[in-house]
Design a protein around this motif. Structure first.
Motif, PDB file in Angstrom:
ATOM      1  N   ASP A 116       0.839  -1.203   0.000  1.00 15.66           N
ATOM      2  CA  ASP A 116       0.000   0.000   0.000  1.00 15.66           C
ATOM      3  C   ASP A 116       0.869   1.247   0.000  1.00 15.66           C
ATOM      4  OD1 ASP A 116      -2.391   1.367  -0.067  1.00 15.66           O
ATOM      5  OD2 ASP A 116      -2.616   1.426   2.113  1.00 15.66           O
ATOM      6  N   ALA A 117       1.873   1.251  -0.877  1.00 15.84           N
ATOM      7  CA  ALA A 117       2.876   2.321  -0.909  1.00 15.84           C
ATOM      8  C   ALA A 117       2.724   3.174  -2.164  1.00 15.84           C
ATOM      9  CB  ALA A 117       4.274   1.727  -0.859  1.00 15.84           C
ATOM     10  N   GLU A 118       2.598   4.467  -1.964  1.00 20.19           N
ATOM     11  CA  GLU A 118       2.622   5.405  -3.079  1.00 20.19           C
ATOM     12  C   GLU A 118       4.041   5.883  -3.351  1.00 20.19           C
ATOM     13  OE1 GLU A 118      -0.122   8.582  -2.561  1.00 20.19           O
ATOM     14  OE2 GLU A 118      -1.868   7.273  -2.370  1.00 20.19           O
ATOM     15  N   THR A 119       4.846   5.949  -2.309  1.00 20.52           N
ATOM     16  CA  THR A 119       6.259   6.296  -2.461  1.00 20.52           C
ATOM     17  C   THR A 119       7.083   5.143  -1.907  1.00 20.52           C
ATOM     18  OG1 THR A 119       6.377   7.355  -0.282  1.00 20.52           O
ATOM     19  CG2 THR A 119       5.761   8.746  -2.164  1.00 20.52           C
ATOM     20  N   ALA A 120       8.245   4.920  -2.497  1.00 16.61           N
ATOM     21  CA  ALA A 120       9.105   3.830  -2.029  1.00 16.61           C
ATOM     22  C   ALA A 120      10.538   4.103  -2.433  1.00 16.61           C
ATOM     23  CB  ALA A 120       8.644   2.493  -2.601  1.00 16.61           C
ATOM     24  N   LEU A 121      11.447   3.457  -1.740  1.00 17.01           N
ATOM     25  CA  LEU A 121      12.860   3.461  -2.082  1.00 17.01           C
ATOM     26  C   LEU A 121      13.228   2.029  -2.467  1.00 17.01           C
ATOM     27  CD1 LEU A 121      15.637   5.016  -2.061  1.00 17.01           C
ATOM     28  CD2 LEU A 121      15.945   4.085   0.257  1.00 17.01           C
TER      29      LEU A 121
END
Length: 234
Positions: free
Chosen positions: A162-167
């Motif tokens: 449920d990630a909109e931003t990630a590394l």
């Protein structure tokens, strides 16, 4: 910005790379499994690393093999070989994997390796508690079209988390490109086997150890996190 998730490649990032000799023997074993007892050396090499659907079709045609059955045999042999290396203590994880314990964002794995191999890594190295999702490839030719630098599995992991931003942390240019295509940031870890690697694609950060992730802005870290490395660099 705070990252909603931190996702990792496996080979060369969490677990050391399999020796080429092991992968070569696995490729030979795949030929033997489908009845080819004396494959040409160049075809054994062609089926080791960086295999494309066209490679599978080309080699299968030479030996009158069913491409799908041959590729399933190849992926099965590669998984078996790597799992044996782990169980015999010859394929270990990096010590700095301990740094992940302090990251307070959901974590995942996205690898070009087989799903069977990734499942074995989670079990053998007791990684299951570290990751909420983990993707390798299915043993199908179609999976070769979806592997990095395509963002397919990376996007699936982000959806799971449920990630909109990630590394995304990886050790190859394909990892950096997959992150670019998924619209997320990347951290290139310069392990010793990448000491001389020159990248055409630019990562968001370059790091030397997994502890360096703690210093990257936007990565939530526990207050007690160890200061085990140098800062990430843009």
């Amino acid at each position: 910005m705070q990252y909603d998730a931190v996702i990792f490649d496996n080979d060369g990032v969490l677990v050391r790379l399999s020796p080429l000799a092991v992968l070569r023997e696995a490729s030979r074993a795949a030929f033997e499994a489908v009845g080819v007892t004396d494959p040409a050396a160049e075809h054994v090499e062609q089926m080791m690393l960086g295999v494309t659907p066209a490679d599978v079709r080309e080699v299968s045609e030479v030996y009158s093999l069913d491409p799908d059955a041959f590729w399933a045999a190849r992926d099965g042999a590669a998984a078996d070989a790597q799992i044996s290396e782990m169980r015999d203590g010859r394929l270990s994880c990096y010590d700095d994997v301990a740094a992940l314990e302090h990251i307070r964002a959901p974590r995942g794995i996205v690898s070009t390796n087989q799903q069977e191999t990734i499942d074995a890594v989670l079990d053998h190295h007791d990684f299951s508690h570290l990751f909420a999702t983990a993707y390798g490839r299915e043993p199908t030719i179609e999976s070769l079209r979806r592997k990095k630098p395509e963002p397919h599995y990376l996007e699936r992991a982000m959806a799971d988390l449920d990630a909109e931003t990630a590394l995304f942390v990886g050790d190859s240019e394909t990892d950096v490109l997959a992150a670019h295509r998924a619209g997320i940031d990347s951290a290139f870890i310069r392990r010793p086997h990448r000491s001389d690697t020159e990248l055409d694609a630019s990562p968001t950060y370059e790091i030397e150890t997994l502890y360096d992730i703690h210093a990257i802005d936007g990565v939530p870290v526990a207050d007690a996190a160890a200061d085990g490395g140098t800062e990430g660099k843009r």
